[in-house]
Scaffold this motif. Structure first.
Motif, mmCIF file in Angstrom:
data_model
loop_
_atom_site.group_PDB
_atom_site.id
_atom_site.type_symbol
_atom_site.label_atom_id
_atom_site.label_comp_id
_atom_site.label_asym_id
_atom_site.label_seq_id
_atom_site.Cartn_x
_atom_site.Cartn_y
_atom_site.Cartn_z
ATOM 1 N N ALA A 1 -10.241 -5.086 2.284
ATOM 2 C CA ALA A 1 -8.994 -5.787 2.600
ATOM 3 C C ALA A 1 -8.152 -4.872 3.477
ATOM 4 C CB ALA A 1 -8.238 -6.151 1.329
ATOM 5 N N LEU A 2 -8.040 -5.211 4.765
ATOM 6 C CA LEU A 2 -7.243 -4.408 5.691
ATOM 7 C C LEU A 2 -5.847 -4.995 5.824
ATOM 8 C CD1 LEU A 2 -9.747 -3.675 8.618
ATOM 9 C CD2 LEU A 2 -9.351 -2.367 6.514
ATOM 10 N N SER A 3 -4.869 -4.117 6.014
ATOM 11 C CA SER A 3 -3.489 -4.538 6.225
ATOM 12 C C SER A 3 -2.866 -3.653 7.289
ATOM 13 C CB SER A 3 -2.696 -4.430 4.920
ATOM 14 O OG SER A 3 -1.316 -4.686 5.150
ATOM 15 N N SER A 4 -2.035 -4.261 8.146
ATOM 16 C CA SER A 4 -1.355 -3.485 9.184
ATOM 17 C C SER A 4 0.155 -3.607 9.050
ATOM 18 C CB SER A 4 -1.793 -3.955 10.578
ATOM 19 O OG SER A 4 -1.489 -5.330 10.754
ATOM 20 N N ASN A 5 0.640 -3.966 7.862
ATOM 21 C CA ASN A 5 2.074 -4.156 7.654
ATOM 22 C C ASN A 5 2.841 -2.835 7.611
ATOM 23 O OD1 ASN A 5 1.693 -6.943 7.480
ATOM 24 N ND2 ASN A 5 1.332 -6.858 5.283
ATOM 25 N N SER A 6 2.151 -1.753 7.310
ATOM 26 C CA SER A 6 2.832 -0.465 7.187
ATOM 27 C C SER A 6 1.892 0.659 7.586
ATOM 28 C CB SER A 6 3.297 -0.261 5.733
ATOM 29 O OG SER A 6 3.768 1.056 5.533
ATOM 30 N N GLU A 7 2.476 1.710 8.183
ATOM 31 C CA GLU A 7 1.693 2.903 8.500
ATOM 32 C C GLU A 7 1.889 3.990 7.447
ATOM 33 O OE1 GLU A 7 1.119 4.302 12.489
ATOM 34 O OE2 GLU A 7 2.262 2.622 13.322
ATOM 35 N N ASP A 8 2.566 3.642 6.351
ATOM 36 C CA ASP A 8 2.733 4.610 5.272
ATOM 37 C C ASP A 8 1.383 4.932 4.653
ATOM 38 O OD1 ASP A 8 5.436 4.554 5.714
ATOM 39 O OD2 ASP A 8 5.867 3.151 4.087
ATOM 40 N N VAL A 9 1.238 6.145 4.167
ATOM 41 C CA VAL A 9 -0.021 6.598 3.583
ATOM 42 C C VAL A 9 -0.409 5.687 2.408
ATOM 43 C CG1 VAL A 9 -1.194 8.477 2.388
ATOM 44 C CG2 VAL A 9 0.343 8.972 4.308
ATOM 45 N N GLY A 10 -1.607 5.169 2.465
ATOM 46 C CA GLY A 10 -2.133 4.350 1.376
ATOM 47 C C GLY A 10 -1.706 2.908 1.378
ATOM 48 N N ASN A 11 -0.961 2.458 2.427
ATOM 49 C CA ASN A 11 -0.484 1.071 2.470
ATOM 50 C C ASN A 11 -1.210 0.228 3.500
ATOM 51 O OD1 ASN A 11 1.346 1.425 0.420
ATOM 52 N ND2 ASN A 11 3.088 1.801 1.767
ATOM 53 N N GLY A 12 -2.406 0.641 3.880
ATOM 54 C CA GLY A 12 -3.168 -0.099 4.886
ATOM 55 C C GLY A 12 -4.265 -0.968 4.300
ATOM 56 N N GLY A 13 -4.084 -1.357 3.039
ATOM 57 C CA GLY A 13 -5.128 -2.131 2.379
ATOM 58 C C GLY A 13 -6.020 -1.228 1.546
ATOM 59 N N SER A 14 -7.231 -1.707 1.254
ATOM 60 C CA SER A 14 -8.136 -0.903 0.433
ATOM 61 C C SER A 14 -9.580 -1.260 0.717
ATOM 62 C CB SER A 14 -7.842 -1.111 -1.058
ATOM 63 O OG SER A 14 -8.285 -2.382 -1.496
ATOM 64 N N VAL A 15 -10.454 -0.321 0.383
ATOM 65 C CA VAL A 15 -11.887 -0.555 0.390
ATOM 66 C C VAL A 15 -12.385 -0.244 -1.018
ATOM 67 C CG1 VAL A 15 -12.394 1.801 1.195
ATOM 68 C CG2 VAL A 15 -14.106 -0.009 1.479
ATOM 69 N N THR A 16 -13.278 -1.110 -1.525
ATOM 70 C CA THR A 16 -13.828 -0.938 -2.867
ATOM 71 C C THR A 16 -15.328 -0.777 -2.759
ATOM 72 O OG1 THR A 16 -12.069 -2.267 -3.869
ATOM 73 C CG2 THR A 16 -14.071 -1.948 -5.158
ATOM 74 N N PHE A 17 -15.815 0.395 -3.125
ATOM 75 C CA PHE A 17 -17.254 0.643 -3.161
ATOM 76 C C PHE A 17 -17.756 0.349 -4.572
ATOM 77 C CE2 PHE A 17 -15.775 3.607 0.201
ATOM 78 C CZ PHE A 17 -16.531 3.093 1.259
ATOM 79 N N GLY A 18 -18.762 -0.500 -4.651
ATOM 80 C CA GLY A 18 -19.352 -0.827 -5.941
ATOM 81 C C GLY A 18 -18.752 -2.027 -6.627
ATOM 82 N N GLY A 19 -17.936 -2.813 -5.924
ATOM 83 C CA GLY A 19 -17.359 -3.986 -6.571
ATOM 84 C C GLY A 19 -16.360 -4.695 -5.689
ATOM 85 N N ILE A 20 -15.542 -5.532 -6.306
ATOM 86 C CA ILE A 20 -14.597 -6.403 -5.614
ATOM 87 C C ILE A 20 -13.226 -6.238 -6.242
ATOM 88 C CG2 ILE A 20 -13.995 -8.829 -5.181
ATOM 89 C CD1 ILE A 20 -17.056 -9.385 -5.243
ATOM 90 N N ASP A 21 -12.196 -6.189 -5.423
ATOM 91 C CA ASP A 21 -10.814 -6.150 -5.901
ATOM 92 C C ASP A 21 -10.268 -7.570 -5.835
ATOM 93 O OD1 ASP A 21 -8.177 -5.747 -6.485
ATOM 94 O OD2 ASP A 21 -7.905 -4.033 -5.141
#
Length: 550
Positions: free
Chosen positions: A163-183
Motif C-alpha cells: 500500500a503506497l501513499s504520497s500524502n506525506s514525506e514524513d518518515v514512515g508515512n508513505g504507506g507500508s509493505v507486508t512480507f509474508g501476509g496482508i495488512d
C-alpha cells in the motif's frame, strides 16, 4: 533503473526465510518518486535506505564494485554498502546481466550476507551488486539510489502486500509493505475477501517482470474496447499507454486533447466523470484526484496522468495507479490480487438496488405476514425491513434508501414477526440466514436468488422405502415445517431420488424419516418407519446435498 526484460540465472545460495509476519512502514520522497525503508547489510550492519521496486523480484545494492577500479556503473557514489567491512559476506561472485527496455545493460555479481529488516534478521540473503552499465554511456546509477528491493517473498508465506501513499514525506508515512501476509486495515471493509485475484506467472527469485492484463477500459461506465498488457513501475508517476490508445482515452476526457505525446485535460472536469480499468473481470476506478498530473501555468488546463509513449508492446502503470489500490503478490499460488482501499476517496462508488428471493415457506405458507428481514454489511451495520410485498418471482425489493455498494459484502437474516412493531427483529424467532455475499452492482440491480443461500437434496432410497417425511426446525424457534416427499418408483436412479426444489437453508435443522408406504390421494407418507436421520445441519455449498442412510 527498473525496466528489465530478462530472466537472470540464480546461483545456489541457501537462506532460511522466517515465518513471522513483517510489516514495514515506508517513507516517500517526492523528488525521487521513491518509497523506501532502511535495510542493514552485513556484520557489523551498514544501514541504507532502499527503495521498493514494483517491477521485479531482484534485491540489489550499490557497493564499491560499481566504482573504479572494479566497475563504472556508479561513477562517484558516496552512499553504498562496503563489502570489505562485512565479516559475514560470502559467495562466488558469479556474474549476471540485467537488460533494460531502453537498451542498456547492467553487469552485476551475486553475493550473500546477513540482512536485517525491521529488526528481523535474514541469514545468507541473496542480492546483487552492480558493476558496469553497457549500451548507453550517459546512464549511471545516481548517488541518490542506493539499491532496489523487489517484491520477492522473503518469508515462508510467499505473499507480499503493498500500500503506497504520497500524502506525506514524513518518515514512515508513505504507506507500508507486508512480507509474508496482508495488512487488511488498508482494504475497504477491513475484509480480505474483497481482494480480487488473477493469475500471476511463476517468477524466479531474481528479476522477471510482473506482467498483468487489462481486458477493457471504461469511461463513465461505458467500455471503449481497449485492452493491453502492462507492468508496474513506481518510479514514474503517469499511466503510459501506447499512443493510439492514449489518444482515444484522453480525447474522451472533458477538455482532453492528445497530440505528439502530450496529454492535456480540463482541470475542472466534472466530479461525475470516472475512468476504470478492467482487471481480473472487475472494474477498478481511479480516484478523481489522481487524474491531474500538473497544472499548466496561467490556464485552466492540466497535464493528464494518463498519457502515451508506451509503444514497445506493453503499457506502464506508474505510481498514480499503484498507490490507488492495495496490491497483493502471492507467488506461492502464482496470483496477483488487487483491492479498493479504505483510506482513499474514489468518488461516488457504483451501487445497486437489492432484491432478495424469499424462502419458499415465507411465500407459500406464512405469506410474508409480519416477516422481518435484517441485512448486515461487513462493517456490522444493520438495517431492518418488514416484508410487506413481493414480486411475481418471489423477490422482495429493499428500499431505494438502502443500496449495495461496490466492494462490500452483506449477510441477510430472516425472522418471523417484529418486536412490538419496532425496527428490531425478534431474535427468538430467527428462521434462516445467508452466508456473507459479495455485492454485484454491475447492472444496478443485485438479485439475491435462492441459489445464493439454499440447495436441493438427493435422498438415498433403501429397499422398501416408498416415501420420505422431512421435518425442519428453524434455529431455536418453535417454527417448523413438515414436508412429505412422495415419488414414483421410476424416479429412483442408481439408488437415489433428486428433489430439485431448493428448500434447504442455512439456519434450519433437518430430520429425514423414510416410510414403507405412501398415500398419493392425500399426498402423505403412511405405514412404518424404515430408517431416519435426525438433526442434520445442511451443507449449501454443494448442490444437491446428499443424504445417505447406510
Amino acid at each position: 533503473m527498473s525496466n528489465t526484460t530478462n530472466t537472470i540465472p540464480t546461483p545456489t545460495f541457501t537462506t532460511t526465510p522466517i515465518a513471522t509476519l513483517l510489516t514495514i512502514n515506508l517513507t516517500f520522497k517526492q523528488s525521487l518518486m521513491q518509497w523506501s525503508f532502511p535495510i542493514q547489510f552485513g556484520t557489523p550492519p551498514q544501514s541504507l535506505n532502499i527503495p521498493i521496486d514494483t517491477t521485479y523480484n531482484l534485491l540489489w545494492v550499490v557497493s564499491e564494485f560499481c566504482m573504479s577500479p572494479f566497475g563504472d556503473a556508479c561513477k562517484n557514489s558516496t552512499n553504498f554498502f562496503n563489502t570489505s567491512l562485512s565479516n559475514t559476506i560470502s559467495g562466488s561472485y558469479q556474474e549476471f546481466t540485467i537488460r533494460y527496455i531502453n537498451g542498456s545493460e547492467i553487469e552485476a555479481i551475486w553475493a550473500s550476507d546477513t540482512i536485517t529488516m525491521n529488526n528481523q534478521i535474514f541469514v545468507k540473503m541473496l542480492f546483487g551488486l552492480p558493476k558496469n552499465i553497457k549500451g548507453n554511456d550517459s546512464i549511471s546509477i545516481p548517488d541518490t539510489t542506493t539499491g532496489l528491493i523487489g517484491l520477492m517473498p522473503y518469508q515462508n508465506n510467499q505473499i507480499v502486500g503493498l500500500a503506497l501513499s504520497s500524502n506525506s514525506e514524513d518518515v514512515g508515512n508513505g504507506g507500508s509493505v507486508t512480507f509474508g501476509g496482508i495488512d487488511s486495515g488498508y482494504i475497504i471493509g477491513n475484509n480480505e475477501s474483497n481482494i480480487v485475484y488473477q493469475p500471476l506467472p511463476q517468477l524466479s527469485p531474481t528479476n522477471e517482470q510482473f506482467m498483468f492484463n487489462v481486458t477493457n477500459i471504461y469511461m463513465n461506465d461505458m467500455p471503449i474496447n481497449i485492452s493491453g498488457l502492462f507492468w508496474l513501475n513506481s518510479e514514474i508517476q503517469t499511466i503510459q499507454l501506447d499512443d493510439d490508445s492514449a489518444g482515444i482515452v484522453v480525447n474522451r476526457i472533458p477538455g482532453g486533447n492528445y497530440s505528439s505525446g502530450g496529454a492535456i485535460i480540463d482541470c475542472n472536469f466534472t466530479l461525475s466523470f470516472d475512468i476504470s480499468f478492467e482487471i481480473a473481470n472487475q472494474k477498478w476506478r481511479l480516484p478523481l484526484n489522481t487524474m491531474i498530473k500538473d497544472v499548466i501555468n496561467g490556464t485552466s488546463q492540466c497535464e493528464s496522468i494518463i498519457t502515451g509513449g508506451a509503444n514497445s508492446g506493453f503499457w506502464i502503470f506508474g505510481s498514480a495507479f499503484i498507490k490507488s489500490f492495495y496490491m497483493v503478490f502471492d507467488q506461492s499460488h502464482s496470483r496477483f490480487g488487487i483491492a479498493t482501499r479504505s483510506d482513499i476517496d474514489y468518488g461516488p462508488l457504483p451501487q445497486a438496488i437489492i432484491a432478495v428471493q424469499l424462502p419458499w415457506f415465507l411465500t407459500v405458507q406464512y405469506q410474508f405476514n409480519a416477516t422481518c428481514l435484517k441485512i448486515t454489511d461487513q462493517l456490522d451495520r444493520s438495517q431492518v425491513f418488514s416484508i410487506d410485498n413481493i414480486d411475481p418471482n418471489g423477490f422482495f425489493h429493499l428500499s431505494d434508501i438502502y443500496l449495495a455498494q461496490e466492494g462490500f459484502t452483506y449477510s441477510i437474516d430472516f425472522y418471523y414477526d417484529l418486536l412490538n412493531n419496532t425496527d428490531i427483529c425478534t431474535n427468538e424467532l430467527h428462521l434462516v440466514y445467508t452466508p456473507s455475499l459479495k455485492a454485484d452492482v454491475t447492472t444496478g440491480l443485485w438479485e439475491i436468488g435462492l441459489n445464493y443461500y439454499s440447495t436441493s437434496i438427493r435422498l438415498q432410497v433403501l429397499n422398501g422405502v416408498e416415501c420420505f417425511v422431512l421435518l425442519v426446525v428453524y434455529g431455536q424457534t418453535v417454527f417448523y415445517e413438515m414436508i412429505h416427499i412422495l415419488f414414483p418408483s421410476d424416479a429412483v436412479k442408481d439408488g437415489y431420488i433428486d428433489v430439485p426444489i431448493s428448500f434447504i437453508y442455512l439456519g434450519g435443522k433437518y430430520t429425514f424419516v423414510a416410510f414403507d408406504n405412501a398415500d398419493f390421494d392425500s399426498d402423505k407418507c403412511i405405514g412404518n418407519v424404515i430408517v431416519s436421520k435426525s438433526s442434520l445441519y445442511p451443507n449449501v455449498t454443494v448442490n444437491p446435498w446428499t443424504i445417505n442412510f447406510n
